[in-house]
Enzyme design. Sequence first.
Site, PDB file in Angstrom:
ATOM      1  N   ASP A 291      47.060  -2.511  -7.734  1.00 25.45           N
ATOM      2  CA  ASP A 291      46.502  -2.410  -8.790  1.00 25.45           C
ATOM      3  C   ASP A 291      46.516  -1.136  -8.358  1.00 25.45           C
ATOM      4  OD1 ASP A 291      44.261  -4.703  -8.366  1.00 25.45           O
ATOM      5  OD2 ASP A 291      42.999  -3.793  -7.534  1.00 25.45           O
ATOM      6  N   HIS A 436      48.403  -3.480  -3.691  1.00 30.57           N
ATOM      7  CA  HIS A 436      48.608  -2.169  -4.628  1.00 30.57           C
ATOM      8  C   HIS A 436      49.706  -1.688  -4.737  1.00 30.57           C
ATOM      9  CE1 HIS A 436      44.522  -2.244  -2.768  1.00 30.57           C
ATOM     10  NE2 HIS A 436      44.487  -1.744  -3.816  1.00 30.57           N
TER      11      HIS A 436
HETATM   12 ZN    ZN Z   1      41.813   0.352  -6.430  1.00 31.23          ZN
END
Ligand code: ZN
Length: 485
Positions: A291, A436
């Site tokens: 993400d 991430h």
């Molecule tokens: Zn996020």
Amino acid sequence: MKNTKKTKLVLNRLLIGSFCVLMLVLTFFFINYIGKLSNTRKYANAGSFDTALQAWQEAGVTDIPNVTGGPNVPSKAPDKVPTSVPAVKAEFSKEYTHLGEAEEVLAYESGIAYGLRYPVYEDAACADAVKAAAYELLSAQMKKFSGFADDECKLVIDYEDGSAGELVSVLFRIERETGGVTESEKQQWIFNKKKGRTVDAETLFTDRAYAAAAEAAEETELSGERETFSSYLLTADGAKFYYEADGSEKSVTLPYAEIHTYMAVTVNGNVVADRIRELDPEKPMIALTFDDGPHYINTPRLLEVLEKNGARSTFFVLGDRSYFTESNKETVKMIWNSGNEIASHTYSHKDLATLSLEDMIAEITKADDNIFALTGEYPTFVRPPYGSSSADVRKYANAPLITWNLDSEDWKSRDRDTIVEHVLAEAGDGKIVLMHDIHACTIDAAEILIPQLIAKGYQIVTLRELFYYKGVELENGKVYHSSYN
Ligand code: ZN
């Protein structure tokens, strides 16, 4: 003086000479132009069956019907002389939307006056294919008149066309008239220019697309069955579905952003299944998802790690971040071109559940638009920031909402070994892992984690692959935490 005069004379002759040459050239082009004009509008007068036959043969149709019911004559014109004065005449009375040039034939044979009109495309493969399809349709339709040879029969095949990305869509409009009774029919034809072949129009949309069309139509009592819709046309604005209501033909157009997940082929012509690798359905699968990117240094590094290990992942990018800099734009394209998947993490990472309806929709559509501009495809999935959604978010996302059931906690620990240990301890078949790619430590962890997961027997897959192999039929607006929820 004399010399100047001579020069002038020579110049004059040269001028006249050039003028003559110019006129000749112009005449040549003019004749050529007229020739082209008459070529694009082939018009066979009533009775000239030979012209039509020749066109059939050029189109590669071997199964040319002898409409009076005798054996087919594919290689030469029928012996019988066409009736000289047609009792009825076919004409193209309705004006349908045509994208460009059309070619048409109007002819008369054995009591049947027929007209065929089909599009001419610049793409040679597409042009040949649509011509062959048109003549095959004509051949099939002509056969329907056997037994009516003595009646006055009329057949008109016209068309509408549209295009979306690499897909060309033609809807043939057929009208048959026998003894004063008119029957009409439609037949759709889809061609993928990128692949150079036709697409199965019957399976292009899943049943959910028809349900969405029924919901969007004005008529509330319309059933969402495939049978309710007689046909469709792919236009630049969306898929136009035709249906009957109150005895007349109506249509409803759905934008691709709303129904792309219900299409077997996406609007830019990539078959969804093309991005699904051949994997072992018996072996466990896990989806690592990343993400908040793209990150111009960390993301390309991660792509290398994935490539080296034969793994693929889904990247939930932010719409604004994807467009911040040229290198971010390039990074998004790199993800997509490497066979990994791009999905939407909305435009600017706001908690969607707290926004006004208008702002919430903008967060989704602005991300969709930026991703489409970079990849040529609408994102298949949406991950709402913080996993936070509401009834309105589910309604307007126009995509399945994907969260996770294994948080790598990379955002919390920011430590390579902690991330690796945690994910390895919690890994399981069908799980979706939250990570991430904006953190360097996450890429460091991936370098160790991915080979270790593979050693444990896992296949590292995109979400598209995970849901495909696990047989999950995704629904727009539904929340998924894993392949088994
Ligand atoms: Zn996020």
